[in-house]
Design a protein around this motif. Structure first.
Motif, PDB file in Angstrom:
ATOM      1  N   LEU A  61       0.840  -1.206   0.000  1.00  0.00           N
ATOM      2  CA  LEU A  61       0.000   0.000   0.000  1.00  0.00           C
ATOM      3  C   LEU A  61       0.870   1.250   0.000  1.00  0.00           C
ATOM      4  O   LEU A  61       0.573   2.232  -0.669  1.00  0.00           O
ATOM      5  CB  LEU A  61      -0.947   0.015   1.211  1.00  0.00           C
ATOM      6  CG  LEU A  61      -2.086  -1.013   1.207  1.00  0.00           C
ATOM      7  CD1 LEU A  61      -2.905  -0.880   2.488  1.00  0.00           C
ATOM      8  CD2 LEU A  61      -2.994  -0.882  -0.011  1.00  0.00           C
ATOM      9  N   CYS A  62       1.964   1.216   0.726  1.00  0.00           N
ATOM     10  CA  CYS A  62       2.853   2.375   0.738  1.00  0.00           C
ATOM     11  C   CYS A  62       3.365   2.651  -0.676  1.00  0.00           C
ATOM     12  O   CYS A  62       3.514   3.794  -1.079  1.00  0.00           O
ATOM     13  CB  CYS A  62       4.010   2.112   1.710  1.00  0.00           C
ATOM     14  SG  CYS A  62       5.008   3.563   2.034  1.00  0.00           S
ATOM     15  N   ASN A  63       3.572   1.574  -1.434  1.00  0.00           N
ATOM     16  CA  ASN A  63       4.059   1.736  -2.803  1.00  0.00           C
ATOM     17  C   ASN A  63       2.935   1.939  -3.819  1.00  0.00           C
ATOM     18  O   ASN A  63       3.192   2.004  -5.015  1.00  0.00           O
ATOM     19  CB  ASN A  63       4.879   0.504  -3.213  1.00  0.00           C
ATOM     20  CG  ASN A  63       6.220   0.449  -2.478  1.00  0.00           C
ATOM     21  OD1 ASN A  63       6.740   1.486  -2.054  1.00  0.00           O
ATOM     22  ND2 ASN A  63       6.758  -0.740  -2.320  1.00  0.00           N
ATOM     23  N   GLY A  64       1.697   1.998  -3.354  1.00  0.00           N
ATOM     24  CA  GLY A  64       0.572   2.239  -4.264  1.00  0.00           C
ATOM     25  C   GLY A  64       0.257   1.064  -5.169  1.00  0.00           C
ATOM     26  O   GLY A  64      -0.273   1.235  -6.274  1.00  0.00           O
ATOM     27  N   ALA A  65       0.563  -0.140  -4.716  1.00  0.00           N
ATOM     28  CA  ALA A  65       0.376  -1.335  -5.549  1.00  0.00           C
ATOM     29  C   ALA A  65      -1.092  -1.733  -5.652  1.00  0.00           C
ATOM     30  O   ALA A  65      -1.923  -1.323  -4.848  1.00  0.00           O
ATOM     31  CB  ALA A  65       1.160  -2.497  -4.944  1.00  0.00           C
ATOM     32  N   THR A  66      -1.384  -2.546  -6.659  1.00  0.00           N
ATOM     33  CA  THR A  66      -2.665  -3.243  -6.742  1.00  0.00           C
ATOM     34  C   THR A  66      -2.415  -4.686  -6.326  1.00  0.00           C
ATOM     35  O   THR A  66      -1.612  -5.379  -6.945  1.00  0.00           O
ATOM     36  CB  THR A  66      -3.208  -3.200  -8.184  1.00  0.00           C
ATOM     37  OG1 THR A  66      -3.513  -1.843  -8.502  1.00  0.00           O
ATOM     38  CG2 THR A  66      -4.456  -4.057  -8.336  1.00  0.00           C
ATOM     39  N   SER A  67      -3.103  -5.121  -5.254  1.00  0.00           N
ATOM     40  CA  SER A  67      -2.863  -6.459  -4.710  1.00  0.00           C
ATOM     41  C   SER A  67      -4.112  -7.308  -4.767  1.00  0.00           C
ATOM     42  O   SER A  67      -5.218  -6.822  -4.558  1.00  0.00           O
ATOM     43  CB  SER A  67      -2.489  -6.385  -3.227  1.00  0.00           C
ATOM     44  OG  SER A  67      -1.256  -5.781  -3.022  1.00  0.00           O
ATOM     45  N   VAL A  68      -3.900  -8.594  -4.973  1.00  0.00           N
ATOM     46  CA  VAL A  68      -4.988  -9.557  -4.805  1.00  0.00           C
ATOM     47  C   VAL A  68      -5.060  -9.920  -3.327  1.00  0.00           C
ATOM     48  O   VAL A  68      -4.032 -10.030  -2.649  1.00  0.00           O
ATOM     49  CB  VAL A  68      -4.729 -10.818  -5.654  1.00  0.00           C
ATOM     50  CG1 VAL A  68      -5.667 -11.955  -5.260  1.00  0.00           C
ATOM     51  CG2 VAL A  68      -4.885 -10.495  -7.132  1.00  0.00           C
ATOM     52  N   LEU A  69      -6.276 -10.059  -2.830  1.00  0.00           N
ATOM     53  CA  LEU A  69      -6.488 -10.489  -1.444  1.00  0.00           C
ATOM     54  C   LEU A  69      -7.474 -11.640  -1.531  1.00  0.00           C
ATOM     55  O   LEU A  69      -8.570 -11.480  -2.073  1.00  0.00           O
ATOM     56  CB  LEU A  69      -7.092  -9.316  -0.675  1.00  0.00           C
ATOM     57  CG  LEU A  69      -7.184  -9.371   0.838  1.00  0.00           C
ATOM     58  CD1 LEU A  69      -5.799  -9.466   1.453  1.00  0.00           C
ATOM     59  CD2 LEU A  69      -7.892  -8.117   1.364  1.00  0.00           C
ATOM     60  N   TYR A  70      -7.085 -12.804  -1.038  1.00  0.00           N
ATOM     61  CA  TYR A  70      -7.961 -13.979  -1.155  1.00  0.00           C
ATOM     62  C   TYR A  70      -8.298 -14.522   0.220  1.00  0.00           C
ATOM     63  O   TYR A  70      -7.428 -14.714   1.051  1.00  0.00           O
ATOM     64  CB  TYR A  70      -7.278 -15.041  -2.035  1.00  0.00           C
ATOM     65  CG  TYR A  70      -8.009 -16.371  -2.032  1.00  0.00           C
ATOM     66  CD1 TYR A  70      -9.373 -16.440  -2.317  1.00  0.00           C
ATOM     67  CD2 TYR A  70      -7.333 -17.559  -1.741  1.00  0.00           C
ATOM     68  CE1 TYR A  70     -10.042 -17.653  -2.299  1.00  0.00           C
ATOM     69  CE2 TYR A  70      -8.003 -18.777  -1.722  1.00  0.00           C
ATOM     70  CZ  TYR A  70      -9.363 -18.813  -1.996  1.00  0.00           C
ATOM     71  OH  TYR A  70     -10.025 -20.017  -1.968  1.00  0.00           O
ATOM     72  N   GLU A  71      -9.579 -14.799   0.416  1.00  0.00           N
ATOM     73  CA  GLU A  71     -10.062 -15.171   1.742  1.00  0.00           C
ATOM     74  C   GLU A  71      -9.780 -16.618   2.126  1.00  0.00           C
ATOM     75  O   GLU A  71      -9.596 -16.924   3.306  1.00  0.00           O
ATOM     76  CB  GLU A  71     -11.581 -14.936   1.796  1.00  0.00           C
ATOM     77  CG  GLU A  71     -12.214 -15.224   3.139  1.00  0.00           C
ATOM     78  CD  GLU A  71     -13.723 -14.997   3.118  1.00  0.00           C
ATOM     79  OE1 GLU A  71     -14.358 -15.321   2.099  1.00  0.00           O
ATOM     80  OE2 GLU A  71     -14.251 -14.482   4.113  1.00  0.00           O
ATOM     81  N   GLY A  72      -9.754 -17.515   1.137  1.00  0.00           N
ATOM     82  CA  GLY A  72      -9.859 -18.943   1.482  1.00  0.00           C
ATOM     83  C   GLY A  72      -8.597 -19.763   1.333  1.00  0.00           C
ATOM     84  O   GLY A  72      -7.483 -19.245   1.320  1.00  0.00           O
ATOM     85  N   THR A  73      -8.796 -21.049   1.203  1.00  0.00           N
ATOM     86  CA  THR A  73      -7.689 -22.001   1.099  1.00  0.00           C
ATOM     87  C   THR A  73      -7.422 -22.326  -0.378  1.00  0.00           C
ATOM     88  O   THR A  73      -8.297 -22.146  -1.220  1.00  0.00           O
ATOM     89  CB  THR A  73      -8.027 -23.304   1.840  1.00  0.00           C
ATOM     90  OG1 THR A  73      -9.266 -23.819   1.331  1.00  0.00           O
ATOM     91  CG2 THR A  73      -8.177 -23.070   3.329  1.00  0.00           C
ATOM     92  N   PRO A  74      -6.226 -22.847  -0.683  1.00  0.00           N
ATOM     93  CA  PRO A  74      -5.856 -23.098  -2.085  1.00  0.00           C
ATOM     94  C   PRO A  74      -6.629 -24.250  -2.728  1.00  0.00           C
ATOM     95  O   PRO A  74      -6.650 -24.364  -3.941  1.00  0.00           O
ATOM     96  CB  PRO A  74      -4.367 -23.455  -2.027  1.00  0.00           C
ATOM     97  CG  PRO A  74      -3.965 -23.436  -0.616  1.00  0.00           C
ATOM     98  CD  PRO A  74      -5.113 -23.047   0.240  1.00  0.00           C
TER      99      PRO A  74
END
Ligand code: 6R9
Length: 657
Positions: free
Chosen positions: A327-340
């Motif tokens: 976030l400090c670098n202004g990135a776009t991140s995936v956030l996933y709630e579950g298991t693989p």
């Protein structure tokens, strides 16, 4: 150091001679070029501090080192939330996604832009203010991987309230212990979390924990699954009700100016005693360290990359490389709630394809699970967007490294194996993908501005080809500022072995090119699926059971989780060893610490092997667990005990559950 196990591991590793230089194309566009290593350490961090962070008041002095305590960016004031959210909106990037969130249940997705994030954080910070959270109020957070988790963390930083995030898989005892230690006044949680299609009762566990942590006067509960949970009048507040009618205008809740060295968060981690250590991280040095490493190691191109760190925010990896660094670098991140593996084993690869993930950061234990399931799950999806892969959490076996590169990275992508710890806050030993020639299984070189080495028992630096203990020889911005409330333990754990040199507790070897090969822990800390658990924590949990007289815990090698926990248990007179008892003890450990600490095997034995001074000989237990010939047994009080245990372990009174 070199125990037989680590010696064996390194012998195997040193046969690994494949090398992967960066491609010319990657090197040309890379954020870090070779000359980054030439810059003087102070000049490097001075520049990083000024350029990577936005300051309300610039710092006047780079650092101060009064061993074993450091201060960084002295005299500066700043706010973490401002750096991670507001400035991106102010600079016109409000419409850029900060998180691409995917829930575990099918089809649940949310895109959260930086402008959305700012509104969400402001609204929640105002809500927290309404229940008395302000600068310095300690807050505990016990949630799953929902977007509201980073929102809660950022809202705390906006107000200047230090937080401790407790992993959602931890038990009520673990949660209450942390809340009591930090003197938390408020707990943020959710009704339940989704995991593999079923629900995890977070609020119920939180209730139990709050029962043992009377200092917690209020809780905020996010509605996630929507199932009924008990709410205590006057103490528990629904997140959405607390936000009702509350402003989301940033000017209604300005970012609190914080001094560089103000407490940002505590992260509890296992040590060699039963009580977890509250590792102290402060504001400016931590943020600079994680943002800088994230920029160079993951080669982040802010406006092109889709970055995914598939860890849990409840661990340090998630704090540094899902929340604060990206976030400090202004990135776009995936956030996933579950298991693989839910609903199927291709879930991760479906996500990579759907969002066009370009950078993936995960742990060897996950890579080994995917190896076990087979490459066909990855082959169902187009993974050609990936351009860089990372690994963290434990030593990565060369086979797993190669598999990762070939089957996930299409034999194209660099792999960065990053060594660091909760205590270091940021990655310390790592390749830089446009510069370093990588070797499968080696974390290669210290990050620019980091001084690492390998010392022998007496504190002499070992040269190329040598092995010993990994040390850090000078302070770094994101280093821990101590163990919360326990100066003596801080000095003893990290600074007593060598003078003014940080002892990491890991074994390492340096090869002829000066590359580091990490060998695992040298203390009584186990590394199970990338998570640190101390032998004594599990022993205490076992002995806490009414039928257990004595317990000794060690780890054995495991093909998937790296290490697996083996417990040797002596029952009290009247209790009987049985398969049911075994299941009961495993559940008891899960209840006391969390499911991650459940022993894989339990061996019931009438006696434990002890030295004449009464110390349990774990080395022997490990030999038994790994079916190795026994080492020296001459210091044992009663050598017959070991052969008895060996035959019990072999006869299957231990059950793989
Ligand atoms: C970030 C994190 C720290 C311990 C550390 C070491 C092991 C982490 C590693 C690695 C070999 C790597 N470790 N990364 N060992 N190679 N790339 O994992 O923090 O949970 O505190 O664990 O993990 O043993 O001392 P933490």
């Amino acid at each position: 150091m070199a125990t037989e196990t680590s010696q064996h591991a390194i012998d195997t590793m040193l046969l690994e001679e494949r090398t992967y230089p960066p491609t010319e194309e990657f090197a040309r566009r890379a954020n870090a070029k070779a000359d980054i290593y030439d810059e003087d350490f102070e000049a490097f961090w001075e520049r990083e501090g000024r350029e990577r962070l936005s300051w309300f008041e610039p710092f006047s002095e780079l650092y101060e080192w009064e061993p074993p305590y450091a201060k960084w960016f002295i005299g500066g004031t700043l706010n973490v939330c401002f750096n991670c959210v507001d400035r991106h909106v102010d600079e016109g990037r409000g419409a850029k996604p900060a998180y691409l969130w995917e829930g575990e249940p099918a089809g649940e997705r949310r895109e959260i832009t930086y402008a959305d994030l700012q509104r969400d954080v402001v609204r929640f910070a105002n809500a927290l203010k309404s229940i008395g959270v302000g600068k310095g109020t300690p807050v505990a957070i016990y949630m799953g991987m929902v977007p509201e988790l980073p929102v809660a963390m950022l809202a705390c930083t906006r107000l200047g309230a230090p937080h401790t995030v407790v992993f959602g898989g931890f038990s009520a005892d673990s949660l209450s212990g942390r809340m009591v230690d930090m003197k938390c006044e408020v707990l943020i949680t959710q009704d339940e979390a989704w995991r593999r299609g079923s629900t995890v009762p977070l609020k119920q566990t939180a209730d139990e924990a709050m029962g043992d942590a009377p200092g917690v006067r209020a809780s905020v509960v996010l509605r996630r699954t929507g199932n009924d949970v008990p709410m205590q009048d006057g103490r528990d507040h629904w997140w959405h009700e607390l936000e009702d009618g509350v402003s989301d205008d940033p000017s209604s809740c300005p970012c609190e100016p914080m001094a560089s060295e103000d407490l940002l968060f505590l992260m509890y981690t296992s040590g060699t005693t039963a009580k977890p250590k509250g590792i102290v991280h402060t504001t400016a040095g931590y943020l600079c360290g994680v943002a800088s490493t994230h920029h160079y190691i993951f080669d982040l191109k802010r406006d092109e990359d889709v970055y995914w760190c598939a860890a849990d925010i409840g661990w340090i990896t998630g704090h540094s490389y899902i929340v604060y660094g990206p976030l400090c670098n202004g990135a776009t991140s995936v956030l996933y709630e579950g298991t693989p593996d839910f609903p199927d084993k291709d879930r991760w690869w479906e996500i990579v394809e759907r969002y066009g993930v370009t950078i993936l950061y995960t742990a060897p234990t996950a890579i080994r699970s995917h190896m076990k399931w087979g490459p066909e799950f990855a082959q169902r999806h187009d993974l050609s967007s990936l351009r860089l892969l990372g690994s963290v959490g434990e030593p990565i076996n060369p086979e797993a490294w190669i598999w990762y590169r070939e089957h996930i990275g299409g034999d194209r992508t660099p792999v960065v194996d990053t060594w660091w710890q909760t205590e270091t806050g940021m990655v310390m030993i790592t390749p830089l993908p446009g510069v370093t020639t990588t070797k499968p299984g080696s974390a290669t070189k210290p990050f620019p501005g980091v001084d690492a080495g390998v010392f022998d028992e007496r504190g002499n630096e070992v040269g190329p080809g040598g092995g010993g203990y990994l040390v850090l020889k000078r302070p770094w911005p994101a280093m821990l500022r101590g163990i919360f409330g326990d100066d003596a333990r801080y000095r003893e754990t990290y600074w007593s072995k060598y003078e003014n040199v940080y002892f990491a507790g890991d074994g390492a070897r340096i090869d002829r090119d000066g590359d580091f090969w990490l060998l695992g822990r040298v203390d009584d800390v186990m590394n199970v699926a990338g998570h640190r658990i101390s032998t004594i924590e599990v022993e205490s949990a076992l002995v806490d059971h009414h039928d257990v007289a004595e317990a000794a815990v060690c780890s054995r090698k495991d093909a998937t989780t790296g290490e697996a926990i083996v417990a040797y248990v002596t029952l009290k007179g009247s209790a009987e060893a049985s398969v049911e008892k075994l299941a009961e003890l495993r559940d008891h450990v899960a209840k006391k610490i969390g499911p991650i600490a459940k022993p894989a095997n339990i061996v019931f034995t009438p006696e434990l092997p002890k030295t004449r001074s009464g110390k349990i000989m774990r080395r022997l237990l490990r030999d038994v667990a790994e079916e190795r010939p026994l080492g020296d047994t001459t210091t044992l009080a009663d050598p017959a005990v070991v052969s008895e245990i060996q035959s019990r372990a072999a006869s299957g009174s231990s059950d793989e559950v």
